[in-house]
Write an enzyme that holds these catalytic residues in place. Structure first.
Site, PDB file in Angstrom:
ATOM      1  N   ASN A 106       0.671  -1.097   0.016  1.00 26.41           N
ATOM      2  CA  ASN A 106      -0.069   0.027   0.176  1.00 26.41           C
ATOM      3  C   ASN A 106       0.916   1.232  -0.022  1.00 26.41           C
ATOM      4  O   ASN A 106       1.937   1.134   0.361  1.00 26.41           O
ATOM      5  CB  ASN A 106      -0.935  -0.005   1.321  1.00 26.41           C
ATOM      6  N   HIS A 108       0.957   5.113   1.318  1.00 22.07           N
ATOM      7  CA  HIS A 108       0.233   5.906   2.324  1.00 22.07           C
ATOM      8  C   HIS A 108       0.985   7.359   2.258  1.00 22.07           C
ATOM      9  O   HIS A 108       2.014   7.335   2.422  1.00 22.07           O
ATOM     10  CB  HIS A 108       0.036   5.351   3.509  1.00 22.07           C
ATOM     11  N   SER A 135       4.779   6.826   2.204  1.00 22.48           N
ATOM     12  CA  SER A 135       5.495   5.454   2.467  1.00 22.48           C
ATOM     13  C   SER A 135       4.782   4.226   1.759  1.00 22.48           C
ATOM     14  O   SER A 135       3.588   4.372   1.492  1.00 22.48           O
ATOM     15  CB  SER A 135       5.004   5.162   4.256  1.00 22.48           C
ATOM     16  N   ASP A 144      -2.636   0.735   7.819  1.00 22.97           N
ATOM     17  CA  ASP A 144      -1.249   1.525   7.608  1.00 22.97           C
ATOM     18  C   ASP A 144      -0.392   1.183   8.608  1.00 22.97           C
ATOM     19  O   ASP A 144       0.694   1.895   8.766  1.00 22.97           O
ATOM     20  CB  ASP A 144      -1.569   3.030   7.555  1.00 22.97           C
TER      21      ASP A 144
END
Ligand code: GRF
Length: 203
Positions: A106, A108, A135, A144
């Site tokens: 992911n 973020h 990140s 997250d």
């Protein structure tokens, strides 16, 4: 490497991945772009890039886990070896996420572990931070919260607003995410119970 992408919005991160592939700098095959929003711009981008798309409506499912199960069954069926969440605005059911440990990343827009969740640019400004950033991390059940594999940093100026930070950061995201996907495609970044780069555990 077969890659599936989930996005809920305009898809500028997806666009950066497709551009890197088209430039020959990202040797991956995009097998699916999925969304929880049929109107997502990311789906339009995928269609014009000839990538199969899938939009599932959460309202068609009795609860969140059954939506996630249906979506991830389709991702598995696509043959993807890597799942990239690029502006996918849902928290995914822990049981479903567990099946993709080490195979889902992911991006973020904060310097995790700072500011998990939403409104990261505003929180950065309110805190008076001198730096902001993005990140890329492996996805775990904690929002997250998974191991961070790479970050991009930008300075915060006195005149910065949420909008100027978001815009400047997005330009960095568009370099960071393709770089990480490329590192996974080349085998430099791997997961064997923990994130490894060039055979060494990442902190
Ligand atoms: C990016 O800021 C990303 O960091 C966050 O959501 C935004 C996605 O934008 N997850 P886009 O849909 O890729 O343009």
């Amino acid at each position: 490497l077969k890659v599936a992408v989930l996005a809920s919005g305009r898809g500028s991160n997806l666009a950066s991945l497709i551009a890197a592939r088209d430039a020959g700098t990202l040797p991956v095959e995009f097998v699916l772009v999925g969304s929880d929003k049929a109107s997502a711009g990311a789906l339009r981008l995928a269609e014009s890039a000839g990538i199969p798309t899938l939009a599932l409506n959460p309202k068609s499912y009795p609860d969140r886990p059954s939506f996630d199960r249906a979506l991830f069954d389709r991702i598995a069926a696509s043959g993807a070896g890597l799942l990239v969440l690029a502006g996918f605005m849902r928290v995914i059911d822990a049981a479903v996420v567990a099946e993709w440990e080490g195979r889902a990343i992911n991006i973020h827009p904060s310097l995790l572990p700072k500011y998990p969740g939403l409104h990261t640019h505003r929180r950065c400004l309110e805190a008076g931070d001198a730096e902001h950033g993005a990140s890329v991390h492996y996805v775990t059940a904690e929002l997250d919260g998974g191991p961070v594999v790479a970050q991009a940093r930008i300075p915060v100026g006195a005149a910065d607003t949420e909008a100027t930070l978001a815009e400047r950061l997005l330009a960095e995201e568009h370099k960071l995410l393709p770089a990480v996907v490329g590192a996974i495609a080349s085998g430099r970044l791997r997961w064997s119970g923990k994130a490894m780069f060039d055979g060494r555990p990442l902190a």
